[in-house]
Design an enzyme around this catalytic site. Structure first.
Site, mmCIF file in Angstrom:
data_model
loop_
_atom_site.group_PDB
_atom_site.id
_atom_site.type_symbol
_atom_site.label_atom_id
_atom_site.label_comp_id
_atom_site.label_asym_id
_atom_site.label_seq_id
_atom_site.Cartn_x
_atom_site.Cartn_y
_atom_site.Cartn_z
ATOM 1 N N ASN A 26 9.741 0.893 -2.176
ATOM 2 C CA ASN A 26 10.036 1.209 -0.745
ATOM 3 C C ASN A 26 9.663 -0.862 -0.606
ATOM 4 O OD1 ASN A 26 8.147 0.135 1.280
ATOM 5 N ND2 ASN A 26 5.947 0.259 0.694
ATOM 6 N N LYS B 159 8.948 -2.632 -3.834
ATOM 7 C CA LYS B 159 7.871 -1.914 -4.836
ATOM 8 C C LYS B 159 8.425 -0.845 -5.413
ATOM 9 C CE LYS B 159 3.480 -0.464 -4.754
ATOM 10 N NZ LYS B 159 2.379 -0.531 -3.299
ATOM 11 N N ARG C 284 10.815 5.455 1.430
ATOM 12 C CA ARG C 284 10.433 5.226 1.697
ATOM 13 C C ARG C 284 10.635 3.748 3.254
ATOM 14 N NH1 ARG C 284 5.345 0.572 3.627
ATOM 15 N NH2 ARG C 284 4.342 1.889 5.203
ATOM 16 N N HIS D 57 0.874 5.598 7.764
ATOM 17 C CA HIS D 57 -0.025 6.344 6.867
ATOM 18 C C HIS D 57 0.375 8.086 6.500
ATOM 19 C CE1 HIS D 57 -2.473 2.508 7.914
ATOM 20 N NE2 HIS D 57 -1.419 2.262 7.016
ATOM 21 N N HIS E 66 -7.909 6.191 6.078
ATOM 22 C CA HIS E 66 -6.730 5.493 5.010
ATOM 23 C C HIS E 66 -6.825 3.828 6.016
ATOM 24 C CE1 HIS E 66 -3.379 4.381 3.022
ATOM 25 N NE2 HIS E 66 -3.580 3.040 4.170
ATOM 26 N N ASN F 184 -6.003 -2.787 4.545
ATOM 27 C CA ASN F 184 -6.059 -3.918 5.522
ATOM 28 C C ASN F 184 -5.080 -4.065 6.652
ATOM 29 O OD1 ASN F 184 -3.794 -6.795 6.436
ATOM 30 N ND2 ASN F 184 -5.864 -7.259 5.245
ATOM 31 N N ARG G 24 -5.266 -7.429 12.524
ATOM 32 C CA ARG G 24 -4.586 -6.781 14.232
ATOM 33 C C ARG G 24 -6.445 -6.268 14.927
ATOM 34 N NH1 ARG G 24 -1.459 -2.347 10.413
ATOM 35 N NH2 ARG G 24 0.747 -3.560 10.170
ATOM 36 N N ARG H 166 -13.538 -8.303 1.106
ATOM 37 C CA ARG H 166 -15.075 -8.483 0.602
ATOM 38 C C ARG H 166 -15.074 -9.919 0.893
ATOM 39 N NH1 ARG H 166 -9.585 -7.491 -4.575
ATOM 40 N NH2 ARG H 166 -8.899 -8.397 -2.628
ATOM 41 N N ASN I 263 -13.324 1.037 -2.330
ATOM 42 C CA ASN I 263 -14.041 0.672 -2.902
ATOM 43 C C ASN I 263 -14.796 -0.293 -1.931
ATOM 44 O OD1 ASN I 263 -11.401 -0.086 -5.401
ATOM 45 N ND2 ASN I 263 -10.256 -0.520 -4.243
ATOM 46 N N GLU J 205 0.431 7.151 -2.745
ATOM 47 C CA GLU J 205 1.445 7.222 -1.615
ATOM 48 C C GLU J 205 2.649 7.717 -2.351
ATOM 49 O OE1 GLU J 205 0.905 4.973 3.037
ATOM 50 O OE2 GLU J 205 -0.017 4.170 0.728
#
Length: 397
Positions: free
Chosen positions: A7, A14, A91, A180, A208, A211, A241, A285, A335, A385
């Site tokens: 990716n 990544k 990706r 996504h 999904h 962020n 966003r 968080r 989470n 993914e």
């Protein structure tokens, strides 16, 4: 068969290397700050300590070469030769209308990806650079492009078209694409396996929530609607966003604040959402912590965030004439138990009954958080993914 999943961002790579005999991860890592003299490589072989290296990496080709050297390193490596990598799954964020499925990369595919640069200017150019770099370093491997938008190509025209003059669609392909898709496809398949029911018989709403966030209505295993649009800006309120707003706000703000179009675009993409409303952070968080401390702006941000998710779920229940399962996935979805609880509190009319004890449990595995009497299954499913990209690649190879 070993498959490398890549990716590429504008200054990052990544990666994960899979052994597809058992779908195990042999190694994973991240290259950051490509284009500088102090790029960072974080390499983690399975079962061993993470290795962090600071090095000059001026382009993606060099970065990927260093990744391969680490994968083959006598001490840090997991393979003996680059020839062990049979295929590379890439990706690619935007496939436009051209790609409804993953494809083996050839000259025509590369040309088509280049033609989508206007649709995803921040993502598709580095995605193609990653393909170039991987083909240069692994010329023997089969290279496969897996598109975030492909899963949503099954949407009917009344779901993906905008009520604008049709010439904008014919000339510029202005329409809803959704994103996504790899994640929504993966968790939908996992839900069917977990429930022991054919995917073709299920109505699923996949949330999904990270962020970046999107919700997809999956009917019979196919995407029939999704909240993101022509770009990832549309839909839910996200970390930075804004999501859906009155489009007339844009010229109004430009006139009042004497901003450029680029500045307003940056405001909507990078300075809005949780960050813009709370004035604290884009990190869920930190915003929740501030809310618990009594910060009114943080509370408003959370209330707006949850309200939009609930409204979108309700819309998709109507679109599919029912729902069998609701999935929460990605960083916040997996989470943030409090967010899941707040969302489900507004879905009792549809027969959702949340088990608060199960919802409060943290798990890296798929688990049910609805009660036995709930008419709708509510599941938390960790997304993967990279594994989905590896599976798509394997299917083509």
């Amino acid at each position: 068969m070993k498959i490398l999943v890549i990716n590429c961002g504008s200054s990052s790579i990544k990666y994960q290397l899979f052994d597809m005999t058992d779908e195990s991860v042999l190694a994973s890592g991240l290259v950051e700050k490509i284009g500088t003299e102090s790029a960072i490589i974080k390499h983690e072989p399975a079962g061993r300590e993470k290795k962090v290296i600071i090095s000059e990496i001026l382009d993606h080709r060099v970065g990927l070469k260093k990744v391969l050297d680490l994968l083959m390193d006598e001490k840090e490596g997991v393979i003996k030769s680059a020839d062990e990598v049979s295929a590379v799954g890439h990706r690619v964020v935007h496939g436009g209308e051209t790609f409804a499925r993953s494809v083996v990369v050839d000259s025509e595919v590369r040309r088509a990806i280049r033609e989508t640069f206007d649709l995803a200017p921040l993502h598709n150019p580095p995605n193609l650079i990653g393909i170039d770099a991987a083909q240069a370093n692994l010329p023997h491997a089969v290279h496969v492009a897996v598109f975030d938008t492909a899963f949503h190509q099954t949407m009917p025209d009344y779901a993906y078209m905008y009520p604008l003059p049709r010439i904008l669609y014919h000339k510029y392909k202005v329409r809803r694409y959704g994103f996504h898709g790899t994640s929504h496809k993966y968790v939908s398949q996992r839900a069917a396996e977990f429930l022991g029911k054919p995917l073709e018989e299920l109505k699923i709403i996949s949330c999904h929530i990270g962020n970046g966030a999107s919700i997809t209505a999956v009917q019979g295993g196919k995407s029939v609607d999704t909240s993101m649009g022509m770009t990832p800006l549309e839909g839910l309120m996200m970390g930075t966003r804004c999501g859906d707003i009155d489009p007339a706000i844009v010229p109004f703000v430009i006139a009042k604040e004497e901003l450029t179009l680029s500045e307003v675009n940056s405001m909507m993409n990078k300075h809005s959402g949780l960050l813009g409303v709370s004035g604290i952070s884009s990190d869920m968080r930190e915003v929740m912590e501030a809310m618990f401390d009594g910060n009114a702006n943080a509370r408003l941000a959370i209330d707006m965030y949850v309200y939009k998710i609930k409204k979108t779920i309700g819309a998709y229940v109507a679109a599919m004439d029912g729902v069998d399962a609701i999935i929460f996935t990605a960083g916040v979805g997996e989470n943030a138990a409090q967010i899941r609880e707040k969302v489900c509190e507004g879905l009792t009319f549809f027969g959702v009954d949340l088990d608060r004890d199960k919802n409060g449990m943290r798990s890296k595995e798929i688990h049910r958080i609805s009660t036995e009497k709930s008419k709708v299954e509510v599941l938390v499913i960790p997304t993967n993914e990279e594994l989905m990209i590896a599976r798509e690649t394997l299917a083509l190879v």
